[in-house]
Enzyme design. Structure first.
Site, PDB file in Angstrom:
ATOM      1  N   GLN A 172       0.834  -1.197   0.000  1.00 50.52           N
ATOM      2  CA  GLN A 172       0.000   0.000   0.000  1.00 50.52           C
ATOM      3  C   GLN A 172       0.872   1.251   0.000  1.00 50.52           C
ATOM      4  O   GLN A 172       1.616   1.473   0.962  1.00 50.52           O
ATOM      5  CB  GLN A 172      -0.892  -0.022   1.246  1.00 50.52           C
ATOM      6  CG  GLN A 172      -1.807   1.171   1.380  1.00 50.52           C
ATOM      7  CD  GLN A 172      -2.389   1.265   2.786  1.00 50.52           C
ATOM      8  OE1 GLN A 172      -1.696   1.061   3.764  1.00 50.52           O
ATOM      9  NE2 GLN A 172      -3.669   1.562   2.880  1.00 50.52           N
ATOM     10  N   GLY A 173       0.772   2.070  -1.044  1.00 53.01           N
ATOM     11  CA  GLY A 173       1.585   3.281  -1.139  1.00 53.01           C
ATOM     12  C   GLY A 173       0.765   4.507  -0.783  1.00 53.01           C
ATOM     13  O   GLY A 173       0.426   5.309  -1.664  1.00 53.01           O
ATOM     14  N   SER A 222       1.433   6.302   2.591  1.00 50.06           N
ATOM     15  CA  SER A 222       2.235   7.185   3.454  1.00 50.06           C
ATOM     16  C   SER A 222       3.406   7.801   2.706  1.00 50.06           C
ATOM     17  O   SER A 222       4.032   7.157   1.873  1.00 50.06           O
ATOM     18  CB  SER A 222       2.789   6.396   4.639  1.00 50.06           C
ATOM     19  OG  SER A 222       1.755   5.953   5.455  1.00 50.06           O
ATOM     20  N   GLU A 271      -9.338  -1.052   6.214  1.00 47.94           N
ATOM     21  CA  GLU A 271      -8.153  -1.258   7.046  1.00 47.94           C
ATOM     22  C   GLU A 271      -8.495  -1.164   8.528  1.00 47.94           C
ATOM     23  O   GLU A 271      -7.939  -1.866   9.352  1.00 47.94           O
ATOM     24  CB  GLU A 271      -7.111  -0.207   6.661  1.00 47.94           C
ATOM     25  CG  GLU A 271      -5.799  -0.324   7.411  1.00 47.94           C
ATOM     26  CD  GLU A 271      -4.733   0.606   6.842  1.00 47.94           C
ATOM     27  OE1 GLU A 271      -4.952   1.178   5.766  1.00 47.94           O
ATOM     28  OE2 GLU A 271      -3.694   0.753   7.490  1.00 47.94           O
ATOM     29  N   GLU A 315      -3.974   8.564  17.940  1.00 50.79           N
ATOM     30  CA  GLU A 315      -4.383   9.963  18.149  1.00 50.79           C
ATOM     31  C   GLU A 315      -5.295  10.437  17.014  1.00 50.79           C
ATOM     32  O   GLU A 315      -6.319  11.082  17.255  1.00 50.79           O
ATOM     33  CB  GLU A 315      -3.130  10.859  18.241  1.00 50.79           C
ATOM     34  CG  GLU A 315      -2.326  10.683  19.516  1.00 50.79           C
ATOM     35  CD  GLU A 315      -1.622   9.330  19.617  1.00 50.79           C
ATOM     36  OE1 GLU A 315      -1.298   8.720  18.573  1.00 50.79           O
ATOM     37  OE2 GLU A 315      -1.388   8.877  20.753  1.00 50.79           O
TER      38      GLU A 315
END
Lengths: 379, 404
Positions: B133-134, B136, B251, B387
């Site tokens: 998975q690209g 980030s 996800e 967070e």
């Protein structure tokens, strides 16, 4: 009994309807203003509200149909308790429920016929005393004695913190016989019975110490066999824990909603405080706890109805987590309401005190975790 | 588990899965297997796990909810969870092509063309092709929409330039779900597109990163004038953000359709900590007799049970009508933090032995729990930090104003 816990928790249209009706009635009647009025009265509840509860069928929820109730199970009870907890309803409901459950479980036909219809109709107020000061929450610790004398039995001792004892006209309590602890039902006005009302942290509740100064009863006053109290309570208590935990979920959820609403409105530094992560994140933590707790409460209730072998473990888990969740929701509600949250006039304090009472009633989190550890680890 | 009142179909599937995993438990490979798909670092680990996934798929136990036309079994929602529960019960190794099965696959299934579905889905299930998975990027962190990798249309091709990071399994992957900016002038959420990107293209370089456990598994990926066919686009140009949100929901477990049905990391479960507590010693006695240990185990046993109960309750509309999406949105946050606390507790139960490094000879279970604790941060940080999850839940579920 299917002995499996259904995937849908046994939650159907009947329960949905019960929830809708209870919410409608309670939102209209059990406002915090009304609750504040009722809690200041000596009885601590409103008779009109009690009649409403009887007419709505709430008092007969756990009473079998042949004795005038609807005989719905633990899931329905959880629905009702959740709504009562949300509305902070002050009623001597717990004592009546506890009495009903004990009679259902072990009462003779005659005892059931004598008391259950009146419980369902709200004519009889009940209370069950299971705890003595030296025993904590341990039902096996019974010093109060049932001594044979002539053709009768003499009951002596004192039960502490008996929920709804001040309004009760029938009190059931444990007394030690040769065969072990037994349950006896006593008219509250019998000679030798003395009520010492408690002053509780939660002013919407009533309880008291009940003294038995050599109260004379007959064999017909015993519920179940001699020495059977612990096994009877062993089957009844999961229903009590699940019911109280459900009430606590309702209260915790209401606290969450109140605090979220406040955080959306209250401005500081030019913004609603709910935009600050220092406020938002604790509220999400409360949400997560409330939702997890609600899941476990309904799973426990469904187990009690459908797979009783799982009932005790899951109901203890539900009571344990509900104790922590309600306390967390209450602490965060006061803290995030700031100065106003610390005042008498803020409604948060009413729930805060209900949380304090609830966590200590029928076993706190640590008490139940000790028993859960025995089941999970052994020893 | 397995005590629910299941439909006959699900009960049969459960029996089938139980029998398969009982009879086909793989033999000890003779080398250390990773704990989760995030830590596959050597080729022999990868090839071994690939073979294991192929066997599970050959047995008909992967993608059971996907249509038969794409290699699935077309079973109703919740079926894959039955298999996942039986895998967990049997304690067999995990399924390696997790990104393909749980994130890329469901998104392609929902939004792909018929051709794309036929091309990719069956190969995902059989582990013929592995996905990464690209999303980030080094500068973007949890703020995905500020990504800077570009895709420029040139005739029937796109040309990709940029830099992705924390890319799990990039070194094994055949395909990547790639987010890239196709319109630099558009507002940052609007100019993004979603590609099914062939990793074996000219101009792609993969550089491994080492985790604090010493394990590999994730990478940086650099793109230098990489040409890919225009048909690599999933959905329409500029729709990338909407599709990315969908993938992120998969996800985070907020959608049905997962091909593995997993909810909790199996690296540490309460049942295993109980076993550990019986073995470990405190004051010369089993740690399982220590009141503090007992209290903590009970506490986390309650939370584990509550999480499982929540996964069931979220499918009962009447019991979630107040906040229908609360449990799905919380799944990743609650599950990952519980796994982390379980791993921390396991180390405390170990006592002094918790000092041994992962892999040390005298470590309990080879330092499994020390490693699990470190690796647990992969789940509280990856896929949106805890967070960020709290912000998202506070805003979407509680309706609180946006944080700045």
């Amino acid at each position: 009994m299917t002995n499996v816990i259904p995937d849908d928790f046994g939650y159907g249209e009947e329960q949905a309807m019960l929830r809708r009706e209870a919410r409608k009635v309670l939102e209209g009647a059990s406002t915090t203003a009304a609750v504040r009025g009722w809690m200041e009265t000596p009885a601590g509840f409103d008779e009109g509200m009690w009649r409403t509860a009887a007419e709505a069928g709430w008092l007969g929820l756990a009473v079998p149909a042949e004795h005038g109730g609807s005989g719905l199970g633990a899931v329905s009870l959880a629905v009702l308790m959740e709504e009562m907890g949300r509305a902070l309803l002050p009623l001597p409901f717990f004592g009546a429920l506890f009495t009903t459950l004990v009679l259902n479980e072990a009462g003779s036909d005659a005892q059931k016929a004598q008391w259950l219809p009146d419980l369902a109709e709200g004519k009889l107020f009940g209370a069950v005393g299971t705890e003595e000061r030296a025993g904590g929450w341990d039902h096996a610790h019974v010093e109060d004695s049932a001594r044979r004398e002539g053709d009768g039995i003499l009951l002596s001792g004192q039960k502490d913190l008996v929920v709804d004892a001040p309004s009760a006209n029938l009190v059931i309590a444990t007394f030690r016989e040769e065969a072990g602890p037994s349950l006896f039902a006593v008219e509250a006005r019998s000679p030798g019975v003395t009520l010492l009302p408690d002053e509780l942290v939660d002013a919407t509740r009533r309880s008291g110490a009940v003294q038995f100064g050599g109260v004379r009863v007959g064999e017909e006053a015993r519920i179940g066999a001699p020495g059977a109290a612990l096994s009877i309570l062993g089957r009844v208590m999961p229903r009590i824990w699940a019911a109280l935990a459900a009430e606590m979920v309702g209260g915790a959820d209401r606290l969450l909603s109140m605090t979220v609403e406040y955080a959306k409105i209250r401005q500081q530094f030019g913004r609603a405080i709910g935009a600050f992560q220092a406020v938002k994140h604790p509220l999400v933590d409360v949400l997560a706890r409330v939702e997890m707790t609600r899941s476990l409460v309904y799973r426990a209730a469904a187990a009690i109805d459908h797979a009783p072998a799982e009932g005790e473990r899951l109901a203890r888990m539900a009571k344990a987590i509900a104790s922590d969740t309600y306390a967390l929701a209450a602490a965060k509600a006061v803290q995030l309401h700031g100065g106003i949250g610390f005042t008498w006039e803020c409604d948060v304090q009413l729930y805060f005190k209900r949380a304090q009472w609830s966590r200590a009633a029928f076993g706190d989190a640590a008490h139940h975790r000790r028993r859960i550890a025995e089941m999970v680890i052994g020893g | 588990m397995a005590q629910h009142d299941e439909t006959p179909d699900k009960r049969r599937l459960r029996e089938e899965a139980r029998a398969f995993f009982q009879d086909n438990r793989p033999a000890d490979p003779g080398f250390k297997l990773p704990q989760t798909f995030l830590e596959v670092e050597s080729e022999r680990q990868f090839l071994w796990l690939k073979e294991w996934q192929r066997r599970v798929h050959d047995a008909g136990l992967l993608g059971v909810e996907w249509p038969e036309a794409y290699g699935g079994r077309g079973m109703p929602p919740g079926s894959q969870r039955v298999v996942a529960e039986e895998m967990s019960r049997a304690g067999v190794p995990f399924i390696v092509n997790r990104i393909g099965l749980d994130w890329a696959g469901p998104t392609i299934l929902a939004e792909g063309t018929e051709e794309q579905k036929k091309r990719y889905l069956r190969n995902i299930l059989a582990c013929e092709e592995v996905w990464c998975q690209g999303f980030s990027e080094p500068g973007a962190g949890s703020d995905l929409a500020s990504l800077r990798t570009t895709a420029v249309r040139r005739g029937d091709h796109y040309v990709i330039n940029g830099h992705k990071v924390w890319t799990t399994q990039a070194m094994w992957a055949d395909w990547m779900i790639l987010l890239a900016r196709t319109d630099a002038a558009a507002p940052k959420h609007v100019g993004i597109s979603y590609f099914l990107f062939p990793m074996k293209s000219q101009g792609v370089s993969v550089r491994p990163l080492v985790k604090m456990t010493g394990e590999g598994g994730f990478n940086q990926v650099l793109f230098e004038d990489v040409e890919i066919p225009a048909s690599s686009l999933l959905g329409k140009e500029g729709e990338g953000w909407r599709l990315a949100v969908m993938t992120l929901a998969f996800e985070r477990g907020a959608q049905e359709g997962s091909a593995t049905g997993g909810i909790l990391s199996d690296a540490v479960r309460v049942g295993r900590i109980v076993e550990l507590a019986r073995e470990a010693r405190r004051d010369g006695r089993p740690a399982s007799e220590d009141p503090w240990v007992r209290d903590k185990i009970a506490e986390l046993a309650i939370e584990e049970e509550a999480l499982l109960a929540s996964a069931l309750r979220m499918k009962v509309p009447g019991l979630v009508e107040e906040r229908p999406m609360a449990i799905p949105f919380m799944g990743k946050l609650v599950g990952s933090e519980l796994s982390q606390r379980l791993a921390a507790l396991a180390q405390e139960v170990e006592g002094p032995a918790a000092q041994y490094a992962f892999g040390a000879e005298r470590a309990i279970e080879g330092g499994h729990y020390q490693r699990a604790y470190m690796n647990s941060f992969g789940f509280t940080i990856g896929g949106g930090t805890s967070e960020i999850q709290r912000n998202l839940i506070g805003e979407r579920i509680l309706g609180l104003p946006r944080s700045t």
